[in-house]
Design a protein around this motif. Structure first.
Motif, short mmCIF file in Angstrom:
data_model
loop_
_atom_site.label_atom_id
_atom_site.label_comp_id
_atom_site.label_asym_id
_atom_site.label_seq_id
_atom_site.Cartn_x
_atom_site.Cartn_y
_atom_site.Cartn_z
N GLN A 61 0.85 -1.21 0.00
CA GLN A 61 0.00 0.00 0.00
C GLN A 61 0.88 1.25 0.00
O GLN A 61 1.95 1.28 0.60
N GLU A 62 0.41 2.29 -0.68
CA GLU A 62 1.04 3.60 -0.61
C GLU A 62 0.42 4.36 0.57
O GLU A 62 -0.80 4.46 0.66
N VAL A 63 1.27 4.86 1.46
CA VAL A 63 0.77 5.48 2.69
C VAL A 63 1.45 6.82 2.92
O VAL A 63 2.51 7.11 2.34
N CYS A 64 0.84 7.60 3.78
CA CYS A 64 1.41 8.88 4.21
C CYS A 64 1.40 8.90 5.73
O CYS A 64 0.36 8.67 6.35
N LEU A 65 2.56 9.13 6.34
CA LEU A 65 2.70 9.14 7.79
C LEU A 65 3.31 10.45 8.26
O LEU A 65 4.09 11.08 7.52
N SER A 66 2.98 10.82 9.50
CA SER A 66 3.60 12.00 10.11
C SER A 66 3.94 11.67 11.56
O SER A 66 3.33 10.80 12.18
N GLY A 67 4.93 12.39 12.08
CA GLY A 67 5.29 12.16 13.47
C GLY A 67 6.63 12.77 13.82
O GLY A 67 7.16 13.63 13.09
N TRP A 68 7.20 12.30 14.95
CA TRP A 68 8.48 12.79 15.45
C TRP A 68 9.57 11.75 15.20
O TRP A 68 9.33 10.54 15.33
N VAL A 69 10.74 12.22 14.89
CA VAL A 69 11.87 11.32 14.67
C VAL A 69 12.37 10.82 16.02
O VAL A 69 12.84 11.60 16.85
N ARG A 117 16.87 14.25 16.22
CA ARG A 117 15.87 13.74 17.13
C ARG A 117 14.76 14.78 17.34
O ARG A 117 15.03 15.98 17.49
N GLU A 118 13.53 14.31 17.31
CA GLU A 118 12.32 15.10 17.55
C GLU A 118 11.98 16.05 16.41
O GLU A 118 11.09 16.90 16.56
N PHE A 119 12.66 15.96 15.25
CA PHE A 119 12.17 16.66 14.06
C PHE A 119 10.76 16.15 13.75
O PHE A 119 10.46 14.96 13.94
N VAL A 120 9.89 17.05 13.31
CA VAL A 120 8.55 16.66 12.90
C VAL A 120 8.56 16.51 11.38
O VAL A 120 8.89 17.47 10.67
N VAL A 121 8.21 15.31 10.89
CA VAL A 121 8.31 15.06 9.46
C VAL A 121 7.05 14.38 8.94
O VAL A 121 6.30 13.75 9.70
N GLN A 122 6.86 14.55 7.64
CA GLN A 122 5.82 13.84 6.92
C GLN A 122 6.51 13.02 5.83
O GLN A 122 7.43 13.53 5.16
N VAL A 123 6.11 11.76 5.69
CA VAL A 123 6.70 10.92 4.65
C VAL A 123 5.61 10.23 3.85
O VAL A 123 4.51 9.99 4.36
N LYS A 124 5.97 9.92 2.59
CA LYS A 124 5.12 9.09 1.75
C LYS A 124 5.97 7.93 1.25
O LYS A 124 7.18 8.06 1.07
N GLY A 125 5.32 6.80 1.08
CA GLY A 125 6.07 5.65 0.61
C GLY A 125 5.20 4.41 0.57
O GLY A 125 3.99 4.47 0.76
N GLN A 126 5.87 3.27 0.36
CA GLN A 126 5.18 1.99 0.22
C GLN A 126 5.48 1.10 1.41
O GLN A 126 6.61 1.02 1.88
N VAL A 127 4.43 0.43 1.89
CA VAL A 127 4.61 -0.54 2.97
C VAL A 127 5.25 -1.80 2.39
O VAL A 127 4.74 -2.38 1.41
#
Length: 582
Positions: free
Chosen positions: A17-25, A68-78
């Motif tokens: 699946q192609e997904v989009c995630l966000s969070g803290w490093v 550490r603690e950078f806030v990022v958004q990523v897209k990619g494949q599971v």
């Protein structure tokens, strides 16, 4: 869209699946040819992979630059992980990243955002917003939310109505110190923050609402301990047309519900114990009954036997500590040193080993023979292999000292299991207690507590012997709630104020609104308030309430994060008609 999924929900079934995630490093691991990043949010951690062969080189370089603690958004494949991690729910998969956006950079945190952190209490409180990112703190707050939701669900189903009461009220002289708030529009006058919504919930019963509850902030300006905060939360409840039995049954039901839904524990019964029995048997009014070690009073067996230490004291009392007859002299000396600590204040204690062969060895062998020590052991329900610990002194003081020792021995022996729950009702408290300094009575609970009906006649002849129609719920040695049947007629309430030293004018000035309400058909009523912070901590297996409060104060009552309390400027002081003399 910042995310299609959270960081705790993806599984092997989501592969391709192609997904989009966000969070803290959480962590970056750079192996040169490949970079892994752990991405965290409140739901969990997902591993991201940046592969030099499958990922654009610029994106790989971006991954290497993450802190550490950078806030990022990523897209990619599971994709399926080659090296699976069965210690995490998302351990079968990772995200092959095709796009990354840094939403916000972060300074290096002052402590590690891990389950086991290198930050001390004060540092973590200063940066509490970072501390909340750690699993233990976040899980405690989620746990608290779950408890409060179950409380609301139960009480709502039982017909209770959630009503808000005022925060700006009138200061009263009973109880702890009030926090006061100056009134800008009423020069020289002050509001107080409520220590409890007590009188308001009684007025709601006069108003006919019948069943009230509120999860409410309360405030007390008092010295702090680990289990106290200047602002705390109560589950505040009141019911009309009830007797004590109705209250006990209703709130037994609530606690049973919480233990079942939150902990999966079924409690068959709630024992009941009078205040007098609790003090005599355990030395305090909130005994921990998960273990035994009941007090045995030894005056008739130990006094007038030629041992001056006992003969000169009011009370000789002891406990039997199971399985400790084999203690060495060094271990026994540590117990003696413990009770001699200034905060306990004992002069010492007597020990008796009840050996496995049925003989006795004690620190008072010169004064008491084997038959006499056997009588002590029988009185304390001791068995072979137990250790008897005996203290003597003024009645109230020595009971308190032995109670502290009992809890210490239970702690050392692992008897205070956090996953075991032993609730208890303590009833029949004294209505009044005499204060030698002020030479007057004080209410043991509060001035609105009703005497037990059978003791009502003693209000005139012997008020010190009147028992209160009051009750406390105890859980694992902690008072988690308390309440009473209330006075609901003006004459009895006036007599109570008189016993507490109020003049008629003072009573009317302070509580005239309540007395007037009683003249308009006040129903019989009573209630109870639980300390939510303490209840949640005990259900969570801990005893420090601060761990379950989002933004707690420290032991000095300060919020070190926002630096409060703080000074206010002269213009504000002038507006409030205040002048600070330094």
């Amino acid at each position: 869209m910042y995310r299609s999924h959270n960081n705790g929900e993806l599984r092997i079934d989501n592969a391709k699946q192609e997904v989009c995630l966000s969070g803290w490093v959480q962590k970056v691991r750079d192996k040169g040819f490949m970079v892994w990043v752990d991405l965290r949010d409140r739901y969990g951690i997902t591993q991201l992979i940046f592969d030099g062969e499958r990922t654009d080189a610029g994106i790989v370089d971006q991954a290497r630059s993450l802190g550490r603690e950078f806030v990022v958004q990523v897209k990619g494949q599971v994709i399926e992980r080659e090296a699976k991690n069965d210690q995490m729910p998302t351990g079968d998969i990772e995200i092959l990243v095709t796009e990354i956006i840094v939403l916000n950079k972060s300074k290096t945190p002052p402590f590690t955002i891990e389950n086991e952190t290198d930050g001390g209490d004060e540092l973590r409180m200063k940066y509490r917003y970072l501390d909340i990112r750690r699993n233990p703190v976040r899980e405690n707050l989620i746990f608290r939310s779950k408890v409060t939701m179950e409380v609301r669900n139960y009480l709502s189903k039982e017909g209770f109505i959630d009503v808000e009461t005022p925060y700006l009220i009138k200061s009263t002289p009973e109880g702890a110190r009030d926090f006061v708030v100056p009134s800008r529009m009423n020069e020289g006058q002050f509001y107080a923050l409520p220590q409890s919504p007590q009188t308001f919930k009684q007025l709601l019963m006069v108003g006919g609402l019948d069943k009230y509850f509120q999860i409410v902030k309360c405030f007390r300006d008092e010295d702090l301990r680990a289990d106290r905060q200047p602002e705390f939360t109560q589950i505040d409840c009141e019911m009309a047309f009830v007797e004590q039995e109705d209250i006990l049954n209703t709130f037994e039901g609530l606690v049973k519900h919480l233990l079942k839904e939150i902990k999966g524990v079924d409690i068959a019964e709630f024992p009941r114990m009078t205040y007098e029995e609790a003090i005599r048997t355990y030395g305090n009014d909130k005994p921990d009954i998960r273990f035994d070690m009941k007090f045995g009073e030894l005056n008739d067996l130990a006094k007038e036997k030629g041992f001056g230490v006992f003969d000169s004291q009011e009370l000789v009392v002891g406990i039997a500590v199971p399985g400790c007859a084999g203690y060495s002299r060094k271990q026994l000396d540590k117990i003696v040193d413990f009770v001699k600590k200034p905060q306990i204040g004992a002069n010492g204690l007597i020990w008796v080993k009840f050996n496995e062969d049925g003989t006795f060895k004690s620190s008072v062998d010169k004064f008491f023979d084997q038959d006499q020590l056997k009588q002590w052991a029988d009185r304390l329900d001791a068995k072979e292999g137990d250790l008897l610990l005996v203290m003597a002194g003024d009645v109230n003081k020595v009971r308190t000292q032995l109670s502290t020792l009992r809890m210490e021995m239970a702690e050392q022996l692992g008897m205070r299991e956090s996953n075991e729950f032993a609730p208890l009702w303590v009833v029949d408290f004294p209505l009044l207690e005499w204060d030698e300094d002020s030479e007057r009575y004080h209410a043991m609970h509060h001035p609105f507590t009703s005497p037990k009906p059978e003791d009502m006649h003693l209000l005139e002849s012997d008020p010190g012997k009147v028992r209160a129609n009051a009750y406390d719920m105890v859980l694992n040695g902690n008072e988690i709630g308390g309440g009473s049947i209330r006075i609901f007629d003006k004459e009895t309430q006036a007599r109570m104020f008189d016993l507490l030293g109020f003049t008629k004018e003072e009573a009317i000035d302070q509580f005239g609104f309540l007395m007037n309400a009683f003249e308009y058909g006040a129903p019989p009523h009573g209630g109870l308030a639980f300390g939510l912070d303490r209840l949640v901590a005990i259900l969570g297996g801990q005893e420090t309430i601060r761990d379950f409060i989002a933004f707690p104060k420290n032991n000095s009552g300060r919020d070190v994060m926002i630096d409060a309390p703080s000074n206010i400027d002269d213009d504000q002081l002038k507006e409030l008609h205040l002048k600070i003399n330094l």
